[in-house]
Design an enzyme around this catalytic site. Structure first.
Site, short mmCIF file in Angstrom:
data_model
loop_
_atom_site.label_atom_id
_atom_site.label_comp_id
_atom_site.label_asym_id
_atom_site.label_seq_id
_atom_site.Cartn_x
_atom_site.Cartn_y
_atom_site.Cartn_z
N GLU A 28 0.88 -1.18 0.00
CA GLU A 28 0.00 0.00 0.00
C GLU A 28 0.91 1.22 0.00
OE1 GLU A 28 -1.59 3.15 0.68
OE2 GLU A 28 -1.74 2.53 2.78
N CYS A 63 -1.37 8.83 2.57
CA CYS A 63 -1.09 8.47 1.18
C CYS A 63 -2.21 8.89 0.25
CB CYS A 63 -0.84 6.97 1.07
SG CYS A 63 -2.08 5.96 1.87
#
Length: 644
Positions: free
Chosen positions: A420, A454
């Site tokens: 991820e 993110c």
């Protein structure tokens, strides 16, 4: 009667002031101090009923009270008895018998605004007064009433602002030395590194630096415990995770405060993250009893007719989990929780910048009854290559930067991975959207966690028809976001992880402005804290646009035709999530079909996430999905069974 009324008024006023928590209402330190000052002027007792009110306040507030009674007639504190200690004190510092400490309702001195040198001196003064002579008076030779405050002697804290200031000046406890957990036992390290509070610069903890031997021992312990974990029935694994969630709920405050001290995250966000992590563990518990196989119909061919076939899922064995600093506890749980739910063992290496809060999380997990060897912890980046390359590791789960994710992918060989990684937070605001709601959501989700997510909003594309209105609303919302001391619950945005990170973001913004961008809301840096920035007039090739900035900054770009933007984003190397604000179902479906990203969020920003959903990206933004059900799918392997 009058005293009772005033007590109730002050308790009600306290609900709107910073002070002590007491049975759902707050009794502010400033209220106590005001009454104290009125009752004890330099010249003696000003008013006996005000003095009585002061004692009445103490008697009415358990957080400031104590087991020993107050002698209201003598207007003085009871004489300390043998066995009393100053570990816990009330507003005037009355000692509490040691046998009652476990039952105390008030916080310890170092957790309150009274943990300052001035308050300690008042404590010593008033305790000494009950023995007949004040230590201060004995030193100076003066004889005065025990309740007289000499000129220049510090009063009790008189305002919530002073309370916070004195609390910050109070001596901090020694940094905690974090141990590793390997094979069911705690282990000290040969070397440690300091973990510093990015807001105050103080050392919060000492993180161990794992060695190659530590890593080998952790992997051996996890490898040896594989059969034990795999043999535990699903309902027992679910019960274990529920117990862990309950243990975590009991530790919300210390974990949240450790997280804030380590990372600079606003305390309110740290509390939410810890509570959310407990819910995540409960979701993992639910999925532990839902791991399913699949029946394969075999009668579709002549050779298969009459055969019975199905797929079953089994734990992979050992999961290596590497987590970042931005959501340290929640993201650790996103790896450890599903791994245990699936019957795996874990070797966890958290970020060296946020080790203490993860350590406290692991303590809660272990207290729930995790078998020895099932959960092991390593610290320090030096052991990461050894960890991911070792043949005893069956699956690697990593959350972090694109650069490190690629290094891991190239190093693991044939192992399966879940990565991820990063993104550039594209969010669209079409002309038919709720512009004010979109502006508020965009500002908040660009600034949340100081932009260190993110999926943070980084690039907002706004239809030209509503561009100016959106920009005005965006600036207005950005202006009211409160930055400050991360430990202050009024603070909405704290610091970046350290000053180096703030300087890196600042350099990217300076480069954008030097290349022609305009900062309609410019930045100001103070140490690791950086105010929000809104850029206009940017170009697609600017690093602040096409690279993950990982800071509190965003660009606003107008558009006429949205299709070219869809194509450009799909062709770019990053594709985590995209958000789009629109009331057009056709446009929402077009975004879903044409945007090559891991997810499209309608009428919310790119940052929206719920823990049960399959979260992840495509292209350089990663592979695999996080979310209990989907992580368990990745952390199990399928096995075919055919019955002839």
């Amino acid at each position: 009667m009058v005293l009772d009324l005033l007590v109730q008024v002050l308790r009600a006023v306290g609900k709107r002031m910073t002070g002590w928590q007491c049975d759902g209402a707050r009794l502010p330190v400033s209220a106590i101090s005001t009454v104290k000052s009125a009752a004890c002027p330099a010249g003696g007792l000003r008013s006996r009923w005000v003095h009585g009110l002061y004692h009445r306040l103490l008697a009415q507030c358990p957080c400031l009270g104590h087991p020993a009674p107050i002698d209201m007639q003598a207007r003085r504190l009871p004489v300390p008895q043998p066995g009393m200690t100053t570990a816990h004190v009330g507003a005037v510092g009355l000692a509490t018998p040691a046998r009652h400490q476990s039952a105390r309702r008030g916080p310890p001195l170092h957790r309150t605004g009274l943990g300052c040198p001035g308050a300690r001196r008042v404590l010593e003064e008033e305790q000494a007064a009950t023995r007949g002579q004040s230590s201060w008076f004995l030193k100076t030779g003066f004889q005065k009433s025990p309740w007289t405050r000499p000129r220049g002697f510090p009063r009790l804290l008189r305002s919530s602002r002073n309370a916070r200031r004195h609390m910050n000046e109070a001596p901090r406890p020694e940094p905690q030395r974090i141990p590793m957990h390997i094979g069911g036992t705690w282990r000290d390290a040969e070397h440690y590194q300091e973990v510093r509070d990015p807001y105050r610069g103080e050392v919060v903890a000492l993180a161990p630096m794992a060695t190659a031997r530590d890593c080998d021992d952790a992997l051996r312990a996890a490898h040896d415990a594989r059969a034990i974990m795999a043999a535990i029935p699903g309902h027992e694994r679910a019960a274990l995770l529920r117990r862990a969630a309950d243990k975590l709920t009991q530790r919300v405050d210390p974990i949240a405060r450790a997280m804030t001290r380590e990372t600079g995250k606003a305390l309110r966000d740290s509390i939410v993250e810890t509570q959310r992590t407990a819910d995540l563990l409960r979701l993992c518990a639910e999925e532990a009893i839902r791991i399913q196989g699949e029946h394969i119909p075999m009668d579709g061919t002549t050779i298969g007719a009459g055969k019975l076939a199905f797929m079953m899922r089994y734990p992979v064995g050992v999961v290596a989990a590497i987590t970042p600093f931005n959501s340290p506890v929640n993201l650790a749980a996103h790896k450890v929780g599903p791994a245990l739910a699936a019957g795996n063992c874990v070797v966890l290496k958290p970020s060296p910048k946020a080790p203490l809060c993860v350590h406290l999380f692991i303590e809660a997990l272990l207290e729930a009854g995790v078998p020895a060897g099932a959960v092991n912890t390593l610290y320090g980046d030096a052991v990461a290559p050894q960890l991911v390359k070792d043949v005893r590791v069956d699956f690697v789960s990593f959350t972090g930067s694109v650069r490190v994710g690629k290094l891991i992918r190239n190093a693991v060989g044939m192992k399966r991975v879940a990565l991820e990684l990063g993104g550039v937070g594209p969010t669209f605001v079409h002309h038919d959207a709720d512009v004010l709601a979109a502006a508020k959501a965009s500002a908040r989700n660009a600034m949340a966690l100081a932009g260190q997510s993110c999926a943070s909003v980084q690039n907002v594309f706004v239809h030209r028809k509503v561009h100016d209105r959106f920009l005005d609303a965006l600036c207005a919302e950005m202006d009211i976001i409160r930055l400050g001391d991360p430990l202050d619950l009024a603070t909405e945005v704290g610091t970046l992880i350290d000053e180096e990170a703030a300087r890196r973001v600042e350099a990217m913004l300076e480069g954008a402005v030097a290349s022609g961008a305009r900062a309609v809301r410019g930045w100001k840096r103070e140490g690791a804290q950086l105010t929000g920035t809104i850029l206009t007039g940017v170009q697609p090739e600017m690093p602040a646009v096409c690279e993950e900035i990982f800071g509190p900054a965003m660009s606003v770009q107008p558009y006429e035709d949205i299709d070219p933007l869809f194509k450009a984003i799909s062709a770019s190397p990053l594709g985590l999530q995209a958000g789009i604000f629109t009331n057009s179902l056709d446009l929402a479906l077009a975004a879903m079909r044409n945007l090559r990203t891991g997810g499209v969020i309608v009428n919310a920003t790119s940052r929206w996430r719920s823990d049960q959903m399959p979260y992840g990206g495509v292209k350089d933004s990663g592979m695999g999905r996080e979310g209990p059900k989907f992580s368990i799918r990745d952390m199990t392997e399928e096995r075919l069974f055919v019955l002839n």
